[in-house]
Each structure stands twice: as structure tokens, then as C-alpha cells.
Design an enzyme around this catalytic site. Structure first.
Site, PDB file in Angstrom:
ATOM      1  CB  SER A 241      40.825 -17.492 -95.496  1.00  0.00           C
ATOM      2  OG  SER A 241      42.103 -18.005 -95.349  1.00  0.00           O
ATOM      3  CG  HIS A 382      41.639 -22.753 -95.653  1.00  0.00           C
ATOM      4  ND1 HIS A 382      41.539 -22.109 -94.438  1.00  0.00           N
ATOM      5  CD2 HIS A 382      41.875 -21.789 -96.564  1.00  0.00           C
ATOM      6  CE1 HIS A 382      41.728 -20.823 -94.627  1.00  0.00           C
ATOM      7  NE2 HIS A 382      41.933 -20.601 -95.908  1.00  0.00           N
TER       8      HIS A 382
HETATM    9  C1  GCU Z   1      47.240 -18.281 -96.775  1.00  0.00           C
HETATM   10  C2  GCU Z   1      47.647 -17.504 -95.553  1.00  0.00           C
HETATM   11  C3  GCU Z   1      46.524 -17.446 -94.503  1.00  0.00           C
HETATM   12  C4  GCU Z   1      45.232 -16.998 -95.144  1.00  0.00           C
HETATM   13  C5  GCU Z   1      44.929 -17.840 -96.345  1.00  0.00           C
HETATM   14  C6  GCU Z   1      43.705 -17.408 -97.143  1.00  0.00           C
HETATM   15  O1  GCU Z   1      47.113 -19.628 -96.443  1.00  0.00           O
HETATM   16  O2  GCU Z   1      48.806 -18.071 -95.041  1.00  0.00           O
HETATM   17  O3  GCU Z   1      46.874 -16.556 -93.459  1.00  0.00           O
HETATM   18  O4  GCU Z   1      44.201 -17.014 -94.192  1.00  0.00           O
HETATM   19  O5  GCU Z   1      46.012 -17.790 -97.254  1.00  0.00           O
HETATM   20  O6  GCU Z   1      43.344 -16.249 -97.121  1.00  0.00           O
HETATM   21  O7  GCU Z   1      43.122 -18.263 -97.827  1.00  0.00           O
END
Ligand code: GCU
Length: 401
Positions: A241, A382
Site C-alpha cells: 500500500s 487490500h
Molecule cells: C489509503 C490511501 C491509499 C493507501 C492506503 C494504505 O487507503 O488512500 O493510497 O495505499 O491508505 O496505505 O493502506
């Protein structure tokens, strides 16, 4: 006479400028596949221009200034992970920084010599990657008062399959992101920025937090180069992420990372911005104004103006192997945009005789990983889990074993 000398000097400068101009016309690339005619053309003309774009318009320039630092081994213990590993902790002390960057390492106990390593930042503190009660808790890690409970040891252990890595002969190296720069918009008062900017703030083309994190990863690499237990020529930088955005930028900026892995990195990571699917440049800058450089705000609702899209970032890693991964429910990260970006970067890999990605997106849980640009989309949301790591280990084995 004086006039003539000045004129001659100007003419000379003019001709030097002509010589310095790239021989090939550098056009705007947008989200196109990056097709060039030779490695020389890529390395001498296009790569520097694309690098300069990401440095000045997206993540911000990292400082040239060197900060004196010391490496201090604070613990080393055999018999960790039920005897599978040596656990080692190293404090990286940067001059002027209020707390060290704590490096946590697990090294296979049966290693006969230096081992390859996976190295990535963690979200909430080294102590969360495993229930091991002896992992030092960083002073920067979230406190009981903030969490409403005791900082939980091992809370993120599903993301860090240490035993599996040890069984496969890999060391695991990690640091807590907050030891380099806390992840909130504090006007760059905390973390490493004040070491370089004092009371001031970075200029519009200078680093934000992702740039700082990437810089921190390179400092750990400086340490790993001195550790005889680690084969520093075989370090895969990995991140999930926002930390996947970071591993990509670190891998682009520092060629010492031999493999680069982006897990669900999404917007500002592997995903093409122009598609405006899931998170957009507008949304990310609004929610996380400290991540990128101020210049990146120019592209909010204005992605068409990007000189090159995120496929340029992937291409900057070439010819080193790269793995981009998505999860099917993670629409915020735009899985298709992540895949298409890796495809659009692939012609640069092919210039080096490497195998890129082509064709349609693979089916769920069917990695396309036979080449040097690899991709998978797995079921679920995610996260980074054992399925993802299993693919990364197989991929790394091709190069490191
Ligand atoms: C949020 C953000 C993302 C990121 C994520 C994370 O969702 O919008 O850009 O990748 O956090 O780091 O878990």
C-alpha cells in the site's frame, strides 16, 4: 575587445548548450507504452528526464546532504522463532535525530553464509510483526493512550510470514515507518525533515513523507552493506500500500535494491493515474497532503498534464526484476491500472533483453510471473498475506538462488 570577448563567450556557452541538448526529441509520454530504440537512448535521454519528473513533480527531491550516522547493534539472539532464526536489532543513529531508526532482522539459523533478504517497512512498529516478546518497541510507535489498549505484539503477524521466509533461506529486515517520518501532516516538524530543513519546510519540488521513507530505506541498505550475515547484492525491497508506493520509489532511486515489490500500492504507486479509477490524484493529495511534494498538486483533476504516468516509475527500476500485485476487491488501488502500468513499462525491460508483461490481465490467483516484470491479482481485499509472499519468494528464488 572586451565586447568581442563577451560575444565569443556567449557563443561558446550557446554551442555548449546545444551539445548538452538530448540528441532525441523528448516528447510527453502520458500513459503510453514506453518504447525506445536502444538501451543507450533510454539511459542517456529518457531515463534521466523521467527520473527528473518524478523527483520534481511527484515525490520530491531527496537531499544531497549527508547526515553523519552510526550503526549500533543493540541485540543479537540465537534461538528465535523456536530455533529457526537469529533475531538481531540495530539502531541507526542519525546525528541530530531524537530517536534511532530501529532495524529488526530475522536471519535463518542454519545459514552457511550471507543470505538474501526481503526488506520492507512496517505500519505500526517492529513489535507488531511477530509476538516475540523481546522485540524492542520504538519510542515512536503508537502508545497505549493513542490506541486505547497496550501496543499489541504480533498484531500484524499475518503480514509477515517469518517462519516461511526462514524455511526458504531468506532473512527478513524491517523498520517502522514512524522511525523515519511520522505519517501525519505535521508541517514536517518531526521525523528526518528537520535534519535537512531546520525550522523551514521542503520547497515545492522537495521530498514529502514517501520520499523520506524511501531515503530511510536507503540508509538501512547502507547498514546492510556492512552486515556479513546479509548478501546485500540480494535484497528485495517490498512494501504494501503506501509502503508499496515507497518501495517503488526507493527501488527507482537506489539501484542497490536488486528486486522491487509493490503490493497493492495503487494511486501514486503502480497504478496509472490517468484512468481515475479508485483513488485519484485529487483524493490522495487531499487526504495525505504530506506524502508527495507540493508540485504534485498541479495534477489534481489534471492528470492529462502528467509528463509521464506511473508506468515511468516502474520503468525506472529496469532492468532489475519487479513484481506488481493487486487484490480483486481492492478497487481503491485500481488493479487493472496497476497491471496496465506494468505492461506499459515492459518495453523498457525488453530493451535489456528481459521479459516484460504483455497480453490481457491474468485470472485471479494465476500469477504471470515467468518474466522479469511479474504480476498477480489474488482473491480478497487490500492486504498482504501468505499467498502474496509465496509468489514473491518463488520470484526471488529465480534470481537469488
Ligand atoms: C489509503 C490511501 C491509499 C493507501 C492506503 C494504505 O487507503 O488512500 O493510497 O495505499 O491508505 O496505505 O493502506
Amino acid at each position: 575587445m572586451k565586447k568581442f570577448t563577451l560575444f565569443a563567450l556567449l557563443a561558446l556557452l550557446g554551442s555548449l548548450q546545444c551539445v548538452a541538448q538530448p540528441a532525441v526529441n523528448v516528447k510527453k509520454y502520458g500513459a503510453e507504452p514506453l518504447r525506445f530504440s536502444s538501451v543507450e537512448e533510454w539511459e542517456q535521454v529518457h531515463r534521466p528526464v523521467i527520473m527528473n519528473f518524478f523527483e520534481r513533480e511527484v515525490y520530491g527531491r531527496m537531499p544531497q546532504k549527508q547526515v553523519p550516522m552510526e550503526f549500533d547493534v543493540i541485540s543479537e539472539k540465537a534461538g528465535a522463532l523456536s530455533g529457526k532464526a537469529i533475531r538481531k536489532e540495530v539502531a541507526i543513529r542519525l546525528e541530530g535525530m531524537y530517536a534511532p531508526i530501529l532495524v529488526l532482522m530475522y536471519i535463518p539459523a542454519d545459514a552457511k553464509g550471507p543470505v538474501p533478504a526481503f526488506f520492507g517497512m512496517n505500519f505500526k512498529g517492529n513489535h507488531q510483526i511477530n509476538a516475540d516478546p523481546e522485540i524492542t518497541i520504538s519510542v515512536n510507535a503508537p502508545k497505549k493512550e493513542e490506541l486505547g489498549s497496550d501496543p499489541e505484539r504480533g498484531a500484524a503477524s499475518s503480514r509477515w510470514p517469518l517462519e516461511m521466509l526462514m524455511d526458504n533461506g531468506y532473512a527478513l529486515v524491517t523498520i517502522y515507518r514512524g522511525d523515519v517520518d511520522p505519517d501525519f501532516d505535521d508541517g514536517f516538524r518531526n521525523g528526518i525533515h528537520p535534519l535537512f530543513h531546520g525550522e523551514g519546510t521542503p520547497a515545492a519540488d522537495e521530498w514529502g513523507t514517501i520520499g523520506a521513507w524511501a531515503w530511510g530505506l536507503s540508509r538501512v541498505m547502507d547498514y546492510l552493506e556492512t552486515d556479513s550475515k546479509i548478501d546485500s547484492k540480494k535484497v528485495a525491497v517490498i512494501g504494501h500500500s503506501r509502503l508499496g508506493k515507497t518501495s517503488l520509489w526507493a527501488g527507482a532511486a537506489d539501484p542497490r535494491f536488486a528486486i522491487v515489490i509493490s503490493n497493492d500500492s495503487g494511486c501514486g504507486g503502480a497504478a496509472l493515474s490517468i484512468r481515475k479509477q479508485g483513488e485519484t490524484v485529487e483524493a490522495i493529495n487531499k487526504s495525505f497532503p504530506h506524502w508527495f511534494c507540493d508540485n504534485y498538486n498541479k495534477y489534481r483533476n489534471n492528470e492529462e498534464a502528467l509528463f509521464v504516468d506511473q508506468q515511468g516509475l516502474i520503468a525506472l527500476v529496469a532492468p532489475r526484476p519487479i513484481y506488481v500485485a493487486s487484490a480483486v476487491e481492492d478497487t481503491w488501488a485500481d488493479p487493472e491500472g496497476e497491471y496496465l502500468s506494468a505492461v506499459a513499462a515492459s518495453p523498457v525491460y525488453e530493451l535489456y533483453g528481459k521479459k516484460g508483461l504483455t497480453g490481457p490481465m491474468p485470472a485471479v490467483d494465476s500469477p504471470k510471473a515467468e518474466g522479469d516484470v511479474a504480476y498477480h491479482i489474488r482473491k480478497g481485499g487490500h492486504d498482504i498475506n501468505l499467498y502474496d509472499w509465496t509468489q514473491y519468494v518463488k520470484f526471488a528464488d529465480k534470481y537469488f538462488k
